[in-house]
Every structure is written in structure tokens, then in C-alpha cells.
Design a protein around this motif. Sequence first.
Motif, PDB file in Angstrom:
ATOM      1  N   SER A  81       3.179   5.955  -2.838  1.00 33.76           N
ATOM      2  CA  SER A  81       4.233   6.863  -3.102  1.00 33.76           C
ATOM      3  C   SER A  81       4.537   6.829  -4.519  1.00 33.76           C
ATOM      4  O   SER A  81       5.015   7.833  -5.144  1.00 33.76           O
ATOM      5  CB  SER A  81       5.731   6.169  -2.294  1.00 33.76           C
ATOM      6  OG  SER A  81       5.862   4.790  -2.686  1.00 33.76           O
ATOM      7  N   GLY A  82       4.052   5.831  -5.245  1.00 32.45           N
ATOM      8  CA  GLY A  82       4.060   5.741  -6.710  1.00 32.45           C
ATOM      9  C   GLY A  82       3.109   6.565  -6.996  1.00 32.45           C
ATOM     10  O   GLY A  82       3.605   7.377  -8.127  1.00 32.45           O
ATOM     11  N   ILE A  83       1.786   6.667  -6.700  1.00 34.09           N
ATOM     12  CA  ILE A  83       0.785   7.667  -7.088  1.00 34.09           C
ATOM     13  C   ILE A  83       1.705   9.200  -6.946  1.00 34.09           C
ATOM     14  O   ILE A  83       1.210   9.873  -7.846  1.00 34.09           O
ATOM     15  CB  ILE A  83      -0.255   7.321  -6.431  1.00 34.09           C
ATOM     16  CG1 ILE A  83      -1.003   6.010  -6.690  1.00 34.09           C
ATOM     17  CG2 ILE A  83      -1.353   8.565  -6.462  1.00 34.09           C
ATOM     18  CD1 ILE A  83      -2.261   5.412  -5.929  1.00 34.09           C
ATOM     19  N   GLY A  84       2.287   9.274  -5.811  1.00 34.14           N
ATOM     20  CA  GLY A  84       2.558  10.733  -5.335  1.00 34.14           C
ATOM     21  C   GLY A  84       3.772  11.116  -6.575  1.00 34.14           C
ATOM     22  O   GLY A  84       3.769  12.265  -7.154  1.00 34.14           O
ATOM     23  N   LEU A  85       4.434   9.910  -6.942  1.00 31.05           N
ATOM     24  CA  LEU A  85       5.452  10.374  -8.025  1.00 31.05           C
ATOM     25  C   LEU A  85       4.817  10.667  -9.394  1.00 31.05           C
ATOM     26  O   LEU A  85       5.182  11.608 -10.050  1.00 31.05           O
ATOM     27  CB  LEU A  85       6.257   9.062  -7.995  1.00 31.05           C
ATOM     28  CG  LEU A  85       7.601   9.552  -9.100  1.00 31.05           C
ATOM     29  CD1 LEU A  85       8.576  10.560  -8.358  1.00 31.05           C
ATOM     30  CD2 LEU A  85       8.334   8.053  -9.259  1.00 31.05           C
ATOM     31  N   VAL A  86       3.810  10.030  -9.602  1.00 25.81           N
ATOM     32  CA  VAL A  86       2.863  10.281 -10.741  1.00 25.81           C
ATOM     33  C   VAL A  86       2.101  11.743 -10.685  1.00 25.81           C
ATOM     34  O   VAL A  86       2.192  12.407 -11.582  1.00 25.81           O
ATOM     35  CB  VAL A  86       1.788   9.191 -11.038  1.00 25.81           C
ATOM     36  CG1 VAL A  86       0.664   9.694 -12.329  1.00 25.81           C
ATOM     37  CG2 VAL A  86       2.320   7.906 -11.381  1.00 25.81           C
ATOM     38  N   MET A 107       1.003  -1.206   0.110  1.00 28.45           N
ATOM     39  CA  MET A 107      -0.062   0.130   0.021  1.00 28.45           C
ATOM     40  C   MET A 107       0.706   1.159   0.097  1.00 28.45           C
ATOM     41  O   MET A 107       0.647   2.195  -0.575  1.00 28.45           O
ATOM     42  CB  MET A 107      -0.960   0.094   1.254  1.00 28.45           C
ATOM     43  CG  MET A 107      -1.965  -1.069   1.249  1.00 28.45           C
ATOM     44  SD  MET A 107      -3.410  -0.211   0.127  1.00 28.45           S
ATOM     45  CE  MET A 107      -3.992   1.244   0.943  1.00 28.45           C
ATOM     46  N   ALA A 108       1.795   1.256   0.981  1.00 30.07           N
ATOM     47  CA  ALA A 108       2.590   2.471   1.105  1.00 30.07           C
ATOM     48  C   ALA A 108       3.612   2.625  -0.260  1.00 30.07           C
ATOM     49  O   ALA A 108       3.803   3.997  -1.068  1.00 30.07           O
ATOM     50  CB  ALA A 108       3.748   2.220   2.082  1.00 30.07           C
ATOM     51  N   SER A 109       4.033   1.448  -0.994  1.00 27.49           N
ATOM     52  CA  SER A 109       4.740   1.595  -2.148  1.00 27.49           C
ATOM     53  C   SER A 109       3.841   2.219  -3.344  1.00 27.49           C
ATOM     54  O   SER A 109       4.250   3.112  -4.084  1.00 27.49           O
ATOM     55  CB  SER A 109       5.180   0.134  -2.587  1.00 27.49           C
ATOM     56  OG  SER A 109       6.067  -0.335  -1.470  1.00 27.49           O
ATOM     57  N   LEU A 110       2.630   1.619  -3.340  1.00 29.05           N
ATOM     58  CA  LEU A 110       1.562   2.235  -4.177  1.00 29.05           C
ATOM     59  C   LEU A 110       1.420   3.657  -4.123  1.00 29.05           C
ATOM     60  O   LEU A 110       1.326   4.573  -4.994  1.00 29.05           O
ATOM     61  CB  LEU A 110       0.297   1.329  -4.182  1.00 29.05           C
ATOM     62  CG  LEU A 110       0.153   0.201  -5.292  1.00 29.05           C
ATOM     63  CD1 LEU A 110      -1.187  -0.272  -4.931  1.00 29.05           C
ATOM     64  CD2 LEU A 110       0.151   0.871  -6.507  1.00 29.05           C
TER      65      LEU A 110
END
Lengths: 379, 392
Positions: free
Chosen positions: B241-246, B236-239
Motif C-alpha cells: 500500500s505504501g508503494i501504491g501511495l508513492v 507485505m500488505a503495508s509495504l
Amino acid sequence: MFIHNFKYAFKQMIRNKAAIIWTLIFPLALGSIMFLAFGNIYDSDHVFHTLNVAVVRDEENIYFEYLLDELSTGDDGSETLLNVEFLDRENAEKGTVNGDYDAVIYEGREITLGVTKSDIQQEIVRSIVEQYNKTVSMIGDVAKSNPAGIPAVISTLSDSVRGYASQETTTDGNTDMYTNYFYAIIAMSCLFGAYAACDFSEKLALAASELGKRRSIARCSKGLQAVSSFFAMWIVQLAVEIITIFYLKAIGVNLGDKILHMIPVVAAGAAVGIALGTLIGSVPVLSQGQKAGITTSVSLGLCVMADLCAEGIKDMVEHTVPILNRINPAVLISDSFYALNVFDTYERYFRNLILLTVIAVVFLAVSYIILRRDRGASI
Amino acid sequence: MQVFKLFFKILKANRILILIFVGVYAAILFGVIIPLQHEGTADTYLEQKCKFAIMDEDNSVLSRGLAESLGTVHENVEISSFDKETLQDELYNGNICTAVIIKSGFEDSFTRGDTEDYLTLYNVPTENKAMLFAGDVDEYLRYVSGYTAAGFSMNDACKAAGDLVGETADVRIITGSDLTHESVIQSYYKYLGWILILMVTSVITPILIALNDKKLRNRIECSSFHFSKVNGQILMASLLSGIGLVGIFTLLAKLYFGSALGGFRLALMSSNMLCYVIVALAIAFLISRITSNSMVINMVANVISLGMAFFCGIFVPYYLLGDGVQTVARFLPAYWYLNALNDIDGSFPEALPDIIQSFGLQLLFAAVIIVAAMVISNAVRESSSTGYSSTL
């Protein structure tokens, strides 16, 4: 003491097998991938090859067909300008869409052209068609103004098939601009020596590690420790770069004939990479992760400016802020290879080599000052 | 949510690193790469002009006429000097395809019928562009020669030849052809295919390694926290942070391109980026299970990101790559990222099913990489519990 330190630093380097393996894999794998991906692009896209043309005969034009015949007949087996095939409209257009032909010529009183893309091959065919149309137009002009001059015009046009200009090249070396990517990868590999150096430098810094604390109280100056570690890393990095150059040459990358002259360049490049890592590693306020991140960003940024990921960046900088190209080690490495490959003189090669050495010395000097000033007050 | 919080605690501790990455990559994208891209139109034939530089020492009617005529068909550019080194640099970098040097006495030599010593073209004679340009030089001089033979004065002949050069042939685009040109927005997203892998692996891998630390793992395992819950929270946390990067790169795109990028197209571009970030996260997970050496992490990240960039057409146009390379590229996630990008930019909405298929394939790649990472992870754990350690 130097030998002692050097020996242990060297042992430490070669025992870190994962690091050694990946330092070697990086340029070899990327060099191989690049060679597979676009080792032949220059030859297929920039160098002239016979153009395949489909001709649709809407109305017979014997003069134009004579021209086509001339252009598709070579002397002594030499490459002809055109390879002509007469087809019906449907097959000609279908074949062009499928990429079998570069263009379709519609033969009639006036000649027109059909293409699927705007590229240099299509432009050459267009130029041929236009030249024919213009010649017809010129004869029409002369016929209107001075009909008696037509035989002289036709005679002149038949005589002047030869070229009016002499063509000369500026080099006998490699003119493939895609070789720049390989130069940039070698430069990147040199600068990636910074990772190992950053790690070593951290082990010298008093505040960064336990080993750093022990080394700080040892009866050996930090300068001597830094220099001995530097040479140990430099030897390993240089070996990697030499293997890379010979590997790229072996798989068929056109690096020119002056392979041995490339070694001083990678030696200076590796020195800059290690000096850069030593400098980043010696900054006490940065964490290990930040140092690795800065190392990646700086080395990548420098290599991007040396045309790692797009053509023309180095040249754009050269025309706008040339000084940046004189202080960017990746550009200096890449430019040295280019200069070796295309010029007969060594002026530019030596200039780049000197600049690389100066950069390495400056980085090392600054790192030494930072490491020496670290008195452990923050501990 | 202990593990979830811990993930972001470590991420927060690395905020300077993330800022450095975003700053450097944004500078590379907007400062260097985007300005080099050219916008093209899709429905008309674009004349291919050669850039040339000319040095006219003759300054005669004929030499001026030649320069003017070439300037009409091609693009006359200024260069700093005509010395051999400058010419070589300009030719190599594609700033010119030919340098024309007209020596004094050119017009007289033309009248005599021997111009070769007075007109020199510096180029790479085997190149397409050089051939095209040399053909146009000959063409103009041939017309002048024809007109003068017909009794025109040099002035009139040059003028008539100049008028003739301006005439163009009718070129039509064959139906069914693909004349699409890459837009600048597409170039931005294309280069992200390289940057995202590099960034995600450089930032997320160390966090995953920290969370996979043996002591920490043992502490969590002996607590009442279930193993699947730990992995779920890391996921969940990785996802997130990925969304944050996007979000960051979408915001940067929106700020830079303004109204040119928006609506459903922006949503699809961002979805495509998210699918690709998930692949990048999977790669980060795989690397974290292979090594904990920061130098090796960076090397692997660079080999993967640069390798895919070269193989899938991020750095060099895809159509230029060989057939074999194009086939291999299909087995790499970056290919499907770029494929979706082309469809969104070129053939939306007709290509919507293809776009969704490309998204699905990227997610499939992510799943395969995660499974591979778990297999490796188990193998490493088993070998370490039996006393053998991984060589990497």
C-alpha cells in the motif's frame, strides 16, 4: 433536563483522559516546537544587525577607507552599519564561504564585491559600494561639464548625509510575520475540537450507534441533547485554548498585550470547531473512519489557508477571492489575533468575532436539521 | 494469504477516505503551495529588490524622477489604498517593504532644503529591506542635490541622477559558495514530507488496529496460521500500500511537471519517497500499538507530522533554523528525507553515496520505530494479561 444532559456529557468528556491529554498536548507541543524552531528567525533574518565585511586592499583608496571608517563608527555605542576587517584575499574569501563575513569588498580604484549568496545583507553592502562608485562617477560628470561646480557638489554631498524622508510605522505592535504560524496552530487546536464533537454527534445519530438508538427514543429532544453536549465540549475545549494562549505567552511568543481579548476569539473558535464536528458527525451516510478523515482534511485544509505551512497563502486568497477568508474560521481566528496585535481599533476584531459566531450557529443549525430528519427508516 | 487479503479488504472499505485525503492534499499542494514557490537560478547574483507602493501628490519633475528611479532599482507595485489598515496589511504580508507618500510641495521644499514633512516612508524602520530602500531614496535625492548645486537645471539633474542610479557594481560569486536555490519540484517533494506521514498514519493505523483486535488475534492464534506468517503478510500488505501511495504521488508529479521530471532523478525521488513512506508505516505501526482512539490517532499523527515539518525545514527554510534546532533535526527521519532530496536536486551524481546514506538512515529510523512499537506492544499485552490496562 439540560443540566442533567450537560452533567453527563461533561463527565464523559473529562473521563476520556487520552483525548483530553492529546487535545492539550497538540497545541502545547507544536507551539513549543515552533518556538524552538523559529522563535528568533524574524530578529535574525529580517531585523537589521551590523554587517560583517572583509576588505581586501588590492590598491589603497583613502576616500573609500574614509567612508568605511564613517560607516563602522557608531554614535554613543549605537549599532553601526558595518564591522570592517582588513584581510588578505584568501582569508577574506575563506571566511565569507564559512559565513564569518557577509561579503568581501575588493578595494581599488574601482570598488567591487564578492559574495556567497544573494540575500538582503549582501544587497546592503552592494548598495554601499555602488553609492561610492556612483558618487565618484557623478564628480567625474560634473568635472567634465562644469569643473567650477565641483566644490559645491562636494559641499552638498557632505551636508546631505542626513535623511531626506521621514520614516513612520503603521503599528507599535508585533510586526513579526512568523507569529502567524502560532496563530494558525491556535486556530487548528480550536478546529480540532471537531474530533470530540464528531464522536458525540455520532452517539446522537440514530443509525450510527446503539447509544444513538436509545437516545432517539428518550423523552428528551435531540436539539436539547445536542445543545447540552455542545456546551460540555465547548467548556473543555475553551479551557484547553486558554491554557495554550497562556503557555505560549509564558514561553516567550509575542502574542501582544491584549491576551484577555484573545479569549472571546478562542471561545468563538472552539464553538466553530465543535459545531463543525457536530455537523460532520451528524451526516448519516458516512462511516466513523470517513468522518474522522473528513474532519482531518477539512480542518487541515482550512488551517493551511490560514498560513499554517507557508507564508502568504492567506494574503494570496485575500487578493484573489477575499470572500473565502471571511468564511474560513481558521483565517478569522488568526486574523483576529493579528488585528488585536497590530491595530489600535477593534473594528476588524469584532467583525471576525461576529463572523465566527455566525458560522458556528449555521453549522449547529444544519446539524440539528440533519439529526431531526433522521427517523430511522434506514435501520 | 488470508491476512494479506483482509488488509486490502479493509483498505478498500476505506477507499472514499483515501480519495478524500489524496484529493485534499493534492489540492493543497498544486493549488496553494506550488504556486507560491519561485524558481531560482544557481550561478549568478540575484539582485534583491524591495517591493514598494508610491502615492505622488506632488507630480513634479523631482517626484516623478524619484518614482522612476526607485522603479528601476526596486519593484513598484499597486495597492488598493493608502489608508493605515491597508498599508499595515501589505507591510505585514511582505507585499511591500515601504509605502512612499510624496505630498504636494515636495519639489519646492527640496529646493529650500527641507523635505522631511513632504516625503514620508511607511515601513518597519528596523527591517533590512526598509533600510535598504530608505538608503536608495536618499541616494537619488543626494545625486539630484549634487547636480543642482553644480548648476544643472532640475530636469537635467533628475535625468543625470536617474542615469547614475542605473549603474551597478561588479559582484562576483566566490568559488566554493553554495548558491543553490530550491526548485519547484523540490518544493513539491519537500511538502510531501509532511503529507505522507499524516496520510499514512491516518489511513493505515486504523487498519493495523483492526488487525490487532483482541478477538481477531485470538482466532488467528488458535488457527494453524503461524504468528510470523501473520506479521509477514501484514508487513507485505503495508509495504504494497505504501508503494501504491508513492505511485500515486509520483504519477501526480509526472502529470504536473511533465518532462522537467524524469529519468534517474525521478527514480531517486521516488526511492526517497518510498524510504520515507516506510518510516511513516513504522510510525503508523507504533501509533496502532499505543492507542485505538481515533481522536488520539489523529492528534498524534498531526503532532508528529507537523512537529517534524517545523523542526526539519519543510515549512520554513532549513538555513533559517537555529544551530540547536538543526542539530536536533538530525535525529529525525524527515531531516534525512530532505537531505536526500537536496542532494538529488542539487548535487547529483557526485552526491550519490550521501543520497544512499540518507536512504539507509531513513530505513534505520523505521527499524528503530518498529522495535520500539514491538516493545510497547509486548508491555501492553503483559500488563493487560496481568489485569492492568494501558492508560492511553
